[in-house]
Design a protein around this motif. Structure first.
Motif, short mmCIF file in Angstrom:
data_model
loop_
_atom_site.label_atom_id
_atom_site.label_comp_id
_atom_site.label_asym_id
_atom_site.label_seq_id
_atom_site.Cartn_x
_atom_site.Cartn_y
_atom_site.Cartn_z
N MET A 1 0.81 -1.20 0.00
CA MET A 1 0.00 0.00 0.00
C MET A 1 0.85 1.26 0.00
O MET A 1 0.32 2.35 0.21
CB MET A 1 -0.93 0.01 1.22
CG MET A 1 -1.97 -1.11 1.16
SD MET A 1 -3.39 -0.70 2.18
CE MET A 1 -4.13 -2.33 2.36
N GLU B 1 -4.04 -0.05 11.16
CA GLU B 1 -4.00 -1.45 11.58
C GLU B 1 -4.42 -1.65 13.03
O GLU B 1 -4.93 -2.69 13.40
CB GLU B 1 -2.60 -2.03 11.37
CG GLU B 1 -2.29 -2.29 9.90
CD GLU B 1 -0.94 -2.96 9.75
OE1 GLU B 1 -0.18 -3.00 10.74
OE2 GLU B 1 -0.65 -3.44 8.65
N GLU B 2 -4.14 -0.63 13.85
CA GLU B 2 -4.43 -0.76 15.29
C GLU B 2 -5.89 -0.43 15.62
O GLU B 2 -6.36 -0.70 16.71
CB GLU B 2 -3.52 0.19 16.11
CG GLU B 2 -2.04 0.00 15.89
CD GLU B 2 -1.52 -1.32 16.46
OE1 GLU B 2 -2.29 -2.03 17.12
OE2 GLU B 2 -0.34 -1.64 16.22
N ILE B 3 -6.58 0.16 14.68
CA ILE B 3 -7.96 0.60 14.96
C ILE B 3 -8.89 -0.61 15.15
O ILE B 3 -8.71 -1.65 14.48
CB ILE B 3 -8.47 1.52 13.82
CG1 ILE B 3 -9.62 2.38 14.31
CG2 ILE B 3 -8.88 0.72 12.61
CD1 ILE B 3 -10.02 3.46 13.30
N SER B 4 -9.84 -0.48 16.05
CA SER B 4 -10.80 -1.57 16.26
C SER B 4 -11.95 -1.44 15.27
O SER B 4 -12.20 -0.36 14.72
CB SER B 4 -11.35 -1.53 17.68
OG SER B 4 -12.21 -0.42 17.83
N LEU B 5 -12.66 -2.52 15.05
CA LEU B 5 -13.80 -2.49 14.13
C LEU B 5 -14.82 -1.44 14.56
O LEU B 5 -15.39 -0.73 13.74
CB LEU B 5 -14.47 -3.87 14.07
CG LEU B 5 -13.66 -4.97 13.38
CD1 LEU B 5 -14.47 -6.27 13.37
CD2 LEU B 5 -13.29 -4.57 11.96
N LYS B 6 -15.01 -1.37 15.88
CA LYS B 6 -15.97 -0.41 16.43
C LYS B 6 -15.55 1.03 16.11
O LYS B 6 -16.36 1.85 15.67
CB LYS B 6 -16.03 -0.61 17.94
CG LYS B 6 -17.11 0.12 18.66
CD LYS B 6 -17.00 -0.24 20.14
CE LYS B 6 -17.78 0.71 21.04
NZ LYS B 6 -17.50 0.36 22.46
N LEU C 1 -13.45 1.97 13.81
CA LEU C 1 -13.48 2.15 12.36
C LEU C 1 -14.89 2.54 11.93
O LEU C 1 -15.08 3.49 11.17
CB LEU C 1 -13.05 0.86 11.65
CG LEU C 1 -13.10 0.89 10.12
CD1 LEU C 1 -12.14 1.92 9.55
CD2 LEU C 1 -12.77 -0.48 9.53
N MET D 1 -20.73 -1.07 -2.83
CA MET D 1 -19.84 -2.20 -2.54
C MET D 1 -19.64 -3.06 -3.79
O MET D 1 -18.52 -3.48 -4.10
CB MET D 1 -20.44 -3.04 -1.41
CG MET D 1 -19.53 -4.13 -0.92
SD MET D 1 -20.33 -5.13 0.38
CE MET D 1 -19.74 -4.31 1.86
N GLY E 1 -3.47 -1.59 -4.11
CA GLY E 1 -3.47 -1.04 -2.76
C GLY E 1 -4.49 0.08 -2.61
O GLY E 1 -5.20 0.19 -1.61
N LEU F 1 -7.98 -1.42 -2.49
CA LEU F 1 -8.22 -2.09 -1.21
C LEU F 1 -8.41 -1.08 -0.09
O LEU F 1 -9.10 -1.35 0.89
CB LEU F 1 -7.07 -3.04 -0.87
CG LEU F 1 -7.00 -4.31 -1.71
CD1 LEU F 1 -5.74 -5.09 -1.37
CD2 LEU F 1 -8.22 -5.18 -1.51
N PHE G 1 -18.34 8.58 -0.18
CA PHE G 1 -18.59 7.81 1.04
C PHE G 1 -17.62 6.64 1.18
O PHE G 1 -16.84 6.35 0.28
CB PHE G 1 -19.99 7.26 1.02
CG PHE G 1 -19.99 5.88 0.46
CD1 PHE G 1 -20.43 4.82 1.21
CD2 PHE G 1 -19.49 5.66 -0.81
CE1 PHE G 1 -20.39 3.54 0.69
CE2 PHE G 1 -19.46 4.38 -1.32
CZ PHE G 1 -19.92 3.32 -0.57
N PRO H 1 -19.75 -2.73 5.81
CA PRO H 1 -20.85 -3.66 6.12
C PRO H 1 -21.71 -3.20 7.29
O PRO H 1 -22.92 -3.35 7.28
CB PRO H 1 -20.13 -4.96 6.46
CG PRO H 1 -18.84 -4.89 5.74
CD PRO H 1 -18.46 -3.44 5.72
N PHE I 1 -25.04 -1.31 6.85
CA PHE I 1 -26.21 -1.87 6.19
C PHE I 1 -27.41 -1.99 7.12
O PHE I 1 -28.53 -2.07 6.67
CB PHE I 1 -25.91 -3.26 5.62
CG PHE I 1 -25.19 -3.18 4.32
CD1 PHE I 1 -25.84 -2.71 3.20
CD2 PHE I 1 -23.87 -3.52 4.22
CE1 PHE I 1 -25.19 -2.62 1.99
CE2 PHE I 1 -23.20 -3.44 3.02
CZ PHE I 1 -23.87 -2.98 1.90
N GLN I 2 -27.13 -2.06 8.41
CA GLN I 2 -28.23 -2.31 9.34
C GLN I 2 -28.55 -1.07 10.16
O GLN I 2 -27.70 -0.22 10.34
CB GLN I 2 -27.88 -3.45 10.28
CG GLN I 2 -28.00 -4.79 9.58
CD GLN I 2 -27.88 -5.93 10.57
OE1 GLN I 2 -28.82 -6.70 10.74
NE2 GLN I 2 -26.75 -6.04 11.21
#
Lengths: 106, 106, 106, 106
Positions: free
Chosen positions: A1, A14-19, A21, A47, A80, A83, A98, A102, A105-106
């Protein structure tokens, strides 16, 4: 990248959490008043578009090995970039409407 | 699909049979020595790429009605071009490497 | 596509023109009162779904050669079925809600 | 995403960093000897397949609002399952061959 963001920035991502993010993506959209575009089917089609762009990079390559050993640097860089289209810290994204994610979506 | 091909050409395309379309696509590829690119997975990824481009046209539109009543002419033309990417008689395709077609998968 | 339809039927499909195919698809939908489902984005997502099913057949195969020389008959038949999901004369489709077709987008 | 995993598990997933997620996915694959399947184009097609399954959930819905206010619980659960197909801690995935993840492409 390489070429998309510097090493420090890459590490931070890389260190960020899904939450976090997910939260950053929300803030990113809110700051630009893009939330109105983020209906579930809009995001889903976005997507599909992103996966389509990935496919266009790979479409004429025939099978490729892990690590992309025979790819030219320009192709790797292009990959890169595609991605990282979901990466909220990428400077490159300022002009995009934007970030599909995922969790949205909810 | 105005703007992509003239009326006569459009009619000719509509009259073509699936078999002849398939044959024309083969000839089109052969004449350009592109058959070597047409492995099943190459074609499949190319099809994903095309569907991705269609999705990018629709991604921020919200729901749209049949006939695209509120679309600008430029958007309709863009859509027509993407839909005709499988059309072997389109002059626009001279610079494209191939035409994906389900019949080529087997 | 053996196993999906008999030879006579297959020949009839190959001879059909794009125009007649489009008309048959319309009639097929009309007879089932499915036109109400055929908004452009519904059809587009259905097309994405079909391409996704094709991809699932190919996803773990690694690269495959034209003609699928090493595939088992069952895999070829499955592929034939997916490819014929656009074929309005296939008996298999009686229980499907529609046939996606690019011509329906506009 | 109720019904797919319990609250504690869900929280654990949200706290995971992208780096650790990537590592867990690698371990998950290694433990099952699935690395041999994870060539770039295999993973890409698997991702197309997953996006196709998402599309199939949305394809006949017409436009839907954020939060899916009119969806039945079963549809929401199905969507949650598809969205969690990338989640390495989901018990549901024991019988799946792998987890596609953008990080695996390079």
């Amino acid at each position: 990248m390489e070429g998309v963001k510097d090493k420090t920035e890459e590490k931070a991502v890389e260190e960020i959490s899904l939450k976090d993010l997910s939260r950053k993506l929300e803030e990113f959209a809110k700051a630009r008043d893009w939330e109105k575009y983020h209906s579930p089917r809009n995001l889903l089609l976005a997507m599909v578009g992103e996966v389509g762009e990935l496919s266009e990079i790979f479409q004429w390559k025939g099978e490729v090995e892990k690590g992309l050993p025979n790819w030219e640097e320009a192709d790797k860089e292009h990959l890169g970039e595609e991605l990282s289209d979901n990466n909220p810290s990428s400077e490159k994204k300022e002009d995009r409407r934007f970030s599909p994610h995922p969790c949205n979506f909810q």
